[in-house]
Write a protein that holds these residues in place. Structure first.
Motif, mmCIF file in Angstrom:
data_model
loop_
_atom_site.group_PDB
_atom_site.id
_atom_site.type_symbol
_atom_site.label_atom_id
_atom_site.label_comp_id
_atom_site.label_asym_id
_atom_site.label_seq_id
_atom_site.Cartn_x
_atom_site.Cartn_y
_atom_site.Cartn_z
ATOM 1 N N GLY A 139 -2.964 -19.822 -1.461
ATOM 2 C CA GLY A 139 -3.518 -19.734 -2.932
ATOM 3 C C GLY A 139 -5.477 -20.387 -2.727
ATOM 4 N N LEU A 140 -6.146 -20.838 -1.447
ATOM 5 C CA LEU A 140 -7.130 -21.144 -1.747
ATOM 6 C C LEU A 140 -8.108 -19.816 -1.612
ATOM 7 C CD1 LEU A 140 -7.362 -24.123 0.801
ATOM 8 C CD2 LEU A 140 -6.856 -24.186 -0.954
ATOM 9 N N VAL A 141 -7.584 -18.686 -1.134
ATOM 10 C CA VAL A 141 -8.321 -17.141 -0.913
ATOM 11 C C VAL A 141 -7.517 -16.306 -1.434
ATOM 12 C CG1 VAL A 141 -10.511 -18.123 0.812
ATOM 13 C CG2 VAL A 141 -8.094 -17.140 1.311
ATOM 14 N N MET A 142 -8.240 -15.038 -1.880
ATOM 15 C CA MET A 142 -7.759 -14.115 -2.358
ATOM 16 C C MET A 142 -7.686 -13.218 -2.029
ATOM 17 S SD MET A 142 -10.158 -13.042 -6.021
ATOM 18 C CE MET A 142 -10.405 -14.760 -6.980
ATOM 19 N N ALA A 143 -8.102 -13.009 -0.593
ATOM 20 C CA ALA A 143 -8.728 -11.657 0.815
ATOM 21 C C ALA A 143 -9.245 -12.953 2.605
ATOM 22 C CB ALA A 143 -9.003 -10.809 0.017
ATOM 23 N N ALA A 144 -8.353 -12.149 3.166
ATOM 24 C CA ALA A 144 -9.403 -12.496 4.434
ATOM 25 C C ALA A 144 -9.212 -11.678 5.141
ATOM 26 C CB ALA A 144 -8.025 -13.397 4.955
#
Length: 295
Positions: free
Chosen positions: A138-143
């Motif tokens: 949950g640290l980023v929204m996309a990767a």
């Protein structure tokens, strides 16, 4: 009956994870540290799970990561709703957090951000084999990731292949040519990005020259620094084609073997949210990738 998740408690959990300590979260939320602690404990009691590891900085447990991801999604949807209602007059910019590998940052990714005006990105640099973990936590929204397998709650779209070439400075390449290829790769000094970087070792294994590249290696954890180290002759390395080509043409690097390379397939993963900001960024990234990467 499934209990609801109080929004104030969920947001407090997110603040503790983002700020790193209960005191810092309290300052960010303008409440007392005691109130932060009480909200987190109440949420743990409500879910029946330990949600935080009380380390410095605080880290979410596996269950905590699920709620952190939910909190970020909730915040993203809330901001989109205010924008659509024309009530986002606070001047707060639209923010999106993205995990991306260093080589993509150095070669093709950043121009995508110029195609989404008004968007502020928080970029997390991580190896493409590990960016998906930041989505799970949950640290980023996309990767940008090398995994075609969707993280739960995410969509996947292919971007293209990033090609890496085995190169070395001319003097080192001349020394290496004294041994047959690919055996020379196992003995010559090598440059790696960090201890997670398996490109050089994987290239050697694929060619059957040895189980790994030489133990004589330098770890240079920036894309630009990695390239500079190879050009300086500290060791050979797998360099992105976009960075290697002009230096090969200028004679500052030499290709160690024609017709040999490593292609890394890249994918875009993002939360399954009907978010205009995420959609706009995804489209921009896909468009730039179509121009810069191999299909």
């Amino acid at each position: 009956m499934i209990p609801d998740l109080p929004v104030d408690q969920v947001r407090t959990l997110l603040a503790v994870v983002d700020e790193g300590t209960f005191d810092a979260a309290a300052a960010a939320l303008h409440v007392t540290p005691s109130a932060v602690s009480q909200r987190v404990k109440a949420l743990e009691q409500r879910t029946g799970r330990v949600l935080l590891r009380r380390t410095k900085p605080v880290q979410p447990t596996e269950s905590g990561a699920v709620l952190v991801r939910f909190a970020r999604q909730l915040a993203r949807l809330e901001q989109d709703a205010w924008s659509e209602l024309g009530l986002s007059g606070s001047g707060e910019p639209t923010r999106v957090s993205v995990a991306v590998n260093a080589d993509s940052l150095a070669t093709w990714f950043l121009p995508a951000l110029t195609r989404v005006p008004g968007l502020c990105c928080e970029l997390h640099r991580e190896d493409e084999d590990h960016t998906a973990a930041l989505l799970r936590e949950g640290l980023v929204m996309a990767a940008v990731t090398s995994s075609p397998d969707a993280v739960p709650g995410c969509t996947v779209r292919p971007l293209g292949r990033m090609r890496y070439l085995p190169v070395a400075a001319p003097d080192l390449a001349a020394e290496m040519s004294a041994e047959p290829f690919p055996r020379c790769l196992a003995d010559a000094p090598v440059v790696a990005f960090d201890r997670k970087d398996d490109l050089q070792d994987g290239f050697v294994r694929r060619l059957g020259g040895a189980a790994a590249a030489s133990a004589r290696r330098h770890h240079i954890p920036t894309s630009e620094g990695f390239l500079d180290a190879v050009v300086a002759g500290l060791g050979w390395g797998m360099v992105p084609e976009a960075q290697a080509d002009p230096l090969l043409a200028a004679g500052r690097l030499r290709l160690l073997a024609s017709g040999q390379w490593t292609d890394v397939a890249l994918y875009w993963q993002q939360w399954k949210l009907d978010s205009p900001a995420l959609t706009a960024l995804a489209d921009a990234v896909a468009a730039i990738a179509a121009e810069a990467l191999r299909r």
